[in-house]
Design a protein around this motif. Structure first.
Motif, PDB file in Angstrom:
ATOM      1  N   LYS A  40    -102.054 158.234  52.349  1.00  0.00           N
ATOM      2  CA  LYS A  40    -101.400 159.449  51.509  1.00  0.00           C
ATOM      3  C   LYS A  40    -101.106 159.736  50.299  1.00  0.00           C
ATOM      4  O   LYS A  40    -101.371 158.581  49.786  1.00  0.00           O
ATOM      5  CB  LYS A  40     -99.736 159.603  52.516  1.00  0.00           C
ATOM      6  CG  LYS A  40     -99.977 159.388  53.986  1.00  0.00           C
ATOM      7  CD  LYS A  40     -99.212 159.708  55.157  1.00  0.00           C
ATOM      8  CE  LYS A  40     -98.029 160.767  54.468  1.00  0.00           C
ATOM      9  NZ  LYS A  40     -98.704 162.609  55.493  1.00  0.00           N
ATOM     10  N   SER A  41    -101.030 160.879  49.997  1.00  0.00           N
ATOM     11  CA  SER A  41    -100.095 160.772  48.706  1.00  0.00           C
ATOM     12  C   SER A  41     -99.283 160.633  49.004  1.00  0.00           C
ATOM     13  O   SER A  41     -98.198 161.242  49.962  1.00  0.00           O
ATOM     14  CB  SER A  41    -100.224 162.336  48.077  1.00  0.00           C
ATOM     15  OG  SER A  41    -102.075 162.633  48.684  1.00  0.00           O
ATOM     16  N   ILE A  42     -98.297 159.745  47.810  1.00  0.00           N
ATOM     17  CA  ILE A  42     -97.214 159.530  47.366  1.00  0.00           C
ATOM     18  C   ILE A  42     -96.242 159.597  46.207  1.00  0.00           C
ATOM     19  O   ILE A  42     -96.827 160.131  44.749  1.00  0.00           O
ATOM     20  CB  ILE A  42     -97.208 157.889  48.149  1.00  0.00           C
ATOM     21  CG1 ILE A  42     -96.818 157.935  49.412  1.00  0.00           C
ATOM     22  CG2 ILE A  42     -95.471 157.204  47.519  1.00  0.00           C
ATOM     23  CD1 ILE A  42     -97.713 155.964  49.898  1.00  0.00           C
ATOM     24  N   VAL A  43     -95.026 160.263  46.258  1.00  0.00           N
ATOM     25  CA  VAL A  43     -94.504 160.270  45.144  1.00  0.00           C
ATOM     26  C   VAL A  43     -93.505 160.016  45.504  1.00  0.00           C
ATOM     27  O   VAL A  43     -92.267 159.911  46.079  1.00  0.00           O
ATOM     28  CB  VAL A  43     -93.896 161.901  44.574  1.00  0.00           C
ATOM     29  CG1 VAL A  43     -93.430 161.999  43.558  1.00  0.00           C
ATOM     30  CG2 VAL A  43     -95.303 163.243  44.578  1.00  0.00           C
ATOM     31  N   VAL A  44     -92.826 159.031  44.549  1.00  0.00           N
ATOM     32  CA  VAL A  44     -91.944 158.029  43.905  1.00  0.00           C
ATOM     33  C   VAL A  44     -90.914 157.885  42.565  1.00  0.00           C
ATOM     34  O   VAL A  44     -90.970 158.431  41.771  1.00  0.00           O
ATOM     35  CB  VAL A  44     -92.077 156.292  43.925  1.00  0.00           C
ATOM     36  CG1 VAL A  44     -91.086 155.733  44.851  1.00  0.00           C
ATOM     37  CG2 VAL A  44     -92.826 156.022  45.841  1.00  0.00           C
ATOM     38  N   HIS A  45     -89.293 159.079  43.481  1.00  0.00           N
ATOM     39  CA  HIS A  45     -88.524 158.371  42.523  1.00  0.00           C
ATOM     40  C   HIS A  45     -87.803 157.726  41.976  1.00  0.00           C
ATOM     41  O   HIS A  45     -86.701 157.399  43.085  1.00  0.00           O
ATOM     42  CB  HIS A  45     -88.100 160.237  42.637  1.00  0.00           C
ATOM     43  CG  HIS A  45     -87.434 161.043  41.526  1.00  0.00           C
ATOM     44  ND1 HIS A  45     -86.209 161.878  40.958  1.00  0.00           N
ATOM     45  CD2 HIS A  45     -87.438 160.926  39.751  1.00  0.00           C
ATOM     46  CE1 HIS A  45     -85.318 161.919  40.596  1.00  0.00           C
ATOM     47  NE2 HIS A  45     -85.654 161.357  39.652  1.00  0.00           N
ATOM     48  N   VAL A  46     -87.527 156.738  41.394  1.00  0.00           N
ATOM     49  CA  VAL A  46     -86.493 156.112  40.721  1.00  0.00           C
ATOM     50  C   VAL A  46     -85.386 156.570  40.427  1.00  0.00           C
ATOM     51  O   VAL A  46     -84.872 157.540  39.128  1.00  0.00           O
ATOM     52  CB  VAL A  46     -86.514 155.292  40.079  1.00  0.00           C
ATOM     53  CG1 VAL A  46     -86.348 153.706  39.965  1.00  0.00           C
ATOM     54  CG2 VAL A  46     -88.307 154.221  40.442  1.00  0.00           C
ATOM     55  N   TYR A  47     -83.706 156.802  40.960  1.00  0.00           N
ATOM     56  CA  TYR A  47     -83.567 157.519  40.412  1.00  0.00           C
ATOM     57  C   TYR A  47     -81.886 156.624  40.880  1.00  0.00           C
ATOM     58  O   TYR A  47     -81.617 155.750  41.040  1.00  0.00           O
ATOM     59  CB  TYR A  47     -83.052 158.847  41.886  1.00  0.00           C
ATOM     60  CG  TYR A  47     -81.779 159.972  41.374  1.00  0.00           C
ATOM     61  CD1 TYR A  47     -82.523 161.011  40.959  1.00  0.00           C
ATOM     62  CD2 TYR A  47     -80.551 159.952  42.322  1.00  0.00           C
ATOM     63  CE1 TYR A  47     -81.212 161.833  40.817  1.00  0.00           C
ATOM     64  CE2 TYR A  47     -80.167 160.523  42.135  1.00  0.00           C
ATOM     65  CZ  TYR A  47     -80.120 161.151  41.427  1.00  0.00           C
ATOM     66  OH  TYR A  47     -79.325 162.692  41.386  1.00  0.00           O
ATOM     67  N   ALA A  48     -81.049 157.223  40.000  1.00  0.00           N
ATOM     68  CA  ALA A  48     -79.220 157.151  39.520  1.00  0.00           C
ATOM     69  C   ALA A  48     -78.429 158.421  39.281  1.00  0.00           C
ATOM     70  O   ALA A  48     -78.619 158.842  38.469  1.00  0.00           O
ATOM     71  CB  ALA A  48     -79.367 156.181  38.295  1.00  0.00           C
ATOM     72  N   PRO A  49     -77.690 158.931  40.053  1.00  0.00           N
ATOM     73  CA  PRO A  49     -77.056 159.618  40.711  1.00  0.00           C
ATOM     74  C   PRO A  49     -76.572 159.751  39.031  1.00  0.00           C
ATOM     75  O   PRO A  49     -75.789 160.846  38.599  1.00  0.00           O
ATOM     76  CB  PRO A  49     -75.657 159.386  41.424  1.00  0.00           C
ATOM     77  CG  PRO A  49     -75.670 157.890  41.751  1.00  0.00           C
ATOM     78  CD  PRO A  49     -76.987 157.222  41.478  1.00  0.00           C
ATOM     79  N   TRP A  50     -76.020 158.884  37.976  1.00  0.00           N
ATOM     80  CA  TRP A  50     -75.639 159.163  36.964  1.00  0.00           C
ATOM     81  C   TRP A  50     -75.977 159.325  35.655  1.00  0.00           C
ATOM     82  O   TRP A  50     -75.690 159.807  34.730  1.00  0.00           O
ATOM     83  CB  TRP A  50     -74.743 158.057  36.244  1.00  0.00           C
ATOM     84  CG  TRP A  50     -75.055 156.560  37.166  1.00  0.00           C
ATOM     85  CD1 TRP A  50     -75.695 156.142  37.847  1.00  0.00           C
ATOM     86  CD2 TRP A  50     -76.398 156.355  35.518  1.00  0.00           C
ATOM     87  NE1 TRP A  50     -76.327 154.711  37.618  1.00  0.00           N
ATOM     88  CE2 TRP A  50     -77.153 155.331  36.274  1.00  0.00           C
ATOM     89  CE3 TRP A  50     -76.969 156.060  34.301  1.00  0.00           C
ATOM     90  CZ2 TRP A  50     -77.618 154.600  35.883  1.00  0.00           C
ATOM     91  CZ3 TRP A  50     -77.592 156.095  34.161  1.00  0.00           C
ATOM     92  CH2 TRP A  50     -78.459 154.797  34.719  1.00  0.00           C
ATOM     93  N   CYS A  51     -77.177 159.338  36.265  1.00  0.00           N
ATOM     94  CA  CYS A  51     -78.586 160.025  34.994  1.00  0.00           C
ATOM     95  C   CYS A  51     -78.601 161.284  34.606  1.00  0.00           C
ATOM     96  O   CYS A  51     -79.065 162.404  36.313  1.00  0.00           O
ATOM     97  CB  CYS A  51     -79.719 159.289  35.523  1.00  0.00           C
ATOM     98  SG  CYS A  51     -81.073 159.340  34.362  1.00  0.00           S
ATOM     99  N   LYS A 102    -101.581 157.233  45.673  1.00  0.00           N
ATOM    100  CA  LYS A 102    -102.829 157.073  46.733  1.00  0.00           C
ATOM    101  C   LYS A 102    -103.401 156.794  47.435  1.00  0.00           C
ATOM    102  O   LYS A 102    -103.665 155.535  47.080  1.00  0.00           O
ATOM    103  CB  LYS A 102    -104.313 158.396  45.913  1.00  0.00           C
ATOM    104  CG  LYS A 102    -104.725 159.058  46.424  1.00  0.00           C
ATOM    105  CD  LYS A 102    -104.516 160.562  46.961  1.00  0.00           C
ATOM    106  CE  LYS A 102    -105.400 161.080  47.558  1.00  0.00           C
ATOM    107  NZ  LYS A 102    -105.252 162.250  48.165  1.00  0.00           N
ATOM    108  N   GLY A 103    -102.441 156.502  48.688  1.00  0.00           N
ATOM    109  CA  GLY A 103    -103.071 155.669  49.228  1.00  0.00           C
ATOM    110  C   GLY A 103    -101.798 154.293  48.558  1.00  0.00           C
ATOM    111  O   GLY A 103    -100.877 154.604  48.131  1.00  0.00           O
TER     112      GLY A 103
END
Length: 127
Positions: A40-51, A102-103
Protein backbone atom coordinates in the motif's frame (compact mmCIF):
# COMPACT_ATOMS: atom_id res chain seq x y z
CA UNK A 1 -29.14 20.79 2.20
CA UNK A 2 -26.63 22.27 4.58
CA UNK A 3 -26.54 25.97 5.15
CA UNK A 4 -23.28 27.83 4.68
CA UNK A 5 -23.21 28.46 8.43
CA UNK A 6 -23.58 24.76 9.31
CA UNK A 7 -20.85 23.82 6.83
CA UNK A 8 -18.52 26.43 8.34
CA UNK A 9 -19.28 25.13 11.82
CA UNK A 10 -18.55 21.57 10.70
CA UNK A 11 -15.27 22.72 9.13
CA UNK A 12 -14.29 24.48 12.37
CA UNK A 13 -14.91 21.30 14.37
CA UNK A 14 -13.02 19.10 11.93
CA UNK A 15 -10.01 21.39 11.80
CA UNK A 16 -9.76 21.96 15.54
CA UNK A 17 -6.36 20.97 16.98
CA UNK A 18 -6.23 17.48 18.39
CA UNK A 19 -8.95 16.01 16.18
CA UNK A 20 -7.48 13.43 13.85
CA UNK A 21 -8.34 13.37 10.18
CA UNK A 22 -11.03 10.92 9.22
CA UNK A 23 -8.65 8.86 7.06
CA UNK A 24 -5.77 9.07 9.52
CA UNK A 25 -5.41 6.38 12.15
CA UNK A 26 -3.27 6.07 15.23
CA UNK A 27 -0.01 4.33 14.42
CA UNK A 28 0.06 0.65 15.26
CA UNK A 29 3.15 -1.36 14.29
CA UNK A 30 1.15 -4.42 13.19
CA UNK A 31 -1.28 -2.45 11.02
CA UNK A 32 1.59 -0.45 9.53
CA UNK A 33 3.56 -3.64 8.76
CA UNK A 34 0.47 -5.20 7.15
CA UNK A 35 -0.01 -2.12 4.95
CA UNK A 36 3.65 -2.30 3.93
CA UNK A 37 3.42 -6.05 3.19
CA UNK A 38 0.34 -5.40 1.05
CA UNK A 39 2.31 -2.85 -0.98
CA UNK A 40 0.00 0.00 0.00
CA UNK A 41 0.84 3.65 -0.33
CA UNK A 42 1.39 5.03 3.18
CA UNK A 43 1.70 8.48 4.73
CA UNK A 44 3.00 8.77 8.30
CA UNK A 45 2.70 12.03 10.24
CA UNK A 46 4.89 12.25 13.35
CA UNK A 47 2.80 14.62 15.44
CA UNK A 48 2.86 16.36 18.80
CA UNK A 49 -0.21 18.30 20.00
CA UNK A 50 1.99 21.08 21.45
CA UNK A 51 3.79 21.58 18.11
CA UNK A 52 2.56 24.60 16.10
CA UNK A 53 4.12 23.23 12.91
CA UNK A 54 2.28 19.92 13.37
CA UNK A 55 -0.97 21.83 13.85
CA UNK A 56 -0.27 23.79 10.65
CA UNK A 57 0.35 20.52 8.75
CA UNK A 58 -2.80 18.89 10.05
CA UNK A 59 -5.43 20.67 7.89
CA UNK A 60 -3.20 20.33 4.82
CA UNK A 61 -2.92 16.57 5.31
CA UNK A 62 -6.63 16.31 6.14
CA UNK A 63 -7.52 18.05 2.88
CA UNK A 64 -5.22 15.77 0.90
CA UNK A 65 -6.57 12.66 2.64
CA UNK A 66 -10.12 13.67 1.69
CA UNK A 67 -9.19 13.90 -2.02
CA UNK A 68 -10.57 10.83 -3.85
CA UNK A 69 -7.23 10.23 -5.58
CA UNK A 70 -5.76 9.40 -2.16
CA UNK A 71 -8.61 7.07 -1.14
CA UNK A 72 -6.32 4.02 -1.17
CA UNK A 73 -3.52 5.67 0.80
CA UNK A 74 -3.11 4.46 4.39
CA UNK A 75 -2.51 7.44 6.71
CA UNK A 76 -1.01 7.03 10.17
CA UNK A 77 -0.31 9.44 13.00
CA UNK A 78 2.58 8.72 15.35
CA UNK A 79 2.47 10.42 18.75
CA UNK A 80 5.95 11.91 19.06
CA UNK A 81 5.86 11.92 22.86
CA UNK A 82 3.93 8.71 23.50
CA UNK A 83 5.21 6.32 20.82
CA UNK A 84 8.98 6.58 21.16
CA UNK A 85 9.55 3.05 19.80
CA UNK A 86 7.77 3.97 16.57
CA UNK A 87 9.58 7.32 16.39
CA UNK A 88 12.93 5.50 16.65
CA UNK A 89 11.92 2.80 14.18
CA UNK A 90 10.93 5.46 11.66
CA UNK A 91 14.17 7.40 12.33
CA UNK A 92 12.15 10.56 12.98
CA UNK A 93 14.37 12.96 14.88
CA UNK A 94 11.62 15.47 15.57
CA UNK A 95 7.90 16.04 15.46
CA UNK A 96 6.36 17.54 12.29
CA UNK A 97 7.95 14.80 10.19
CA UNK A 98 5.94 13.45 7.26
CA UNK A 99 7.16 10.18 5.74
CA UNK A 100 5.79 8.59 2.57
CA UNK A 101 6.12 4.89 1.76
CA UNK A 102 5.23 2.73 -1.20
CA UNK A 103 4.99 -0.66 0.44
CA UNK A 104 8.08 -1.17 2.59
CA UNK A 105 10.16 1.38 0.67
CA UNK A 106 10.42 4.94 1.97
CA UNK A 107 10.06 7.26 -1.01
CA UNK A 108 10.03 10.67 0.63
CA UNK A 109 10.28 12.60 3.87
CA UNK A 110 9.94 16.17 5.04
CA UNK A 111 10.49 17.84 8.39
CA UNK A 112 8.81 21.08 9.41
CA UNK A 113 7.21 21.69 6.01
CA UNK A 114 4.02 23.75 6.04
CA UNK A 115 3.69 24.73 2.38
CA UNK A 116 0.58 22.99 0.97
CA UNK A 117 2.18 22.58 -2.46
CA UNK A 118 5.30 20.93 -1.06
CA UNK A 119 3.31 18.62 1.20
CA UNK A 120 1.00 17.77 -1.71
CA UNK A 121 3.99 16.94 -3.93
CA UNK A 122 5.39 14.69 -1.20
CA UNK A 123 2.09 12.84 -0.72
CA UNK A 124 1.71 12.52 -4.53
CA UNK A 125 4.85 10.36 -4.47
CA UNK A 126 2.81 7.71 -2.68
CA UNK A 127 0.58 7.18 -5.71
Amino acid sequence: MFSRRSLLALFAVLTAPGIAAAAEQAFDAETFAAAQAAGKSIVVHVYAPWCPTCRAQEPILRKLESDPKFSNVAAFRVDFDGQKDAVRALRATQQSTIIVFKGAKEIGRSVGETDPGSIGALVDKAL
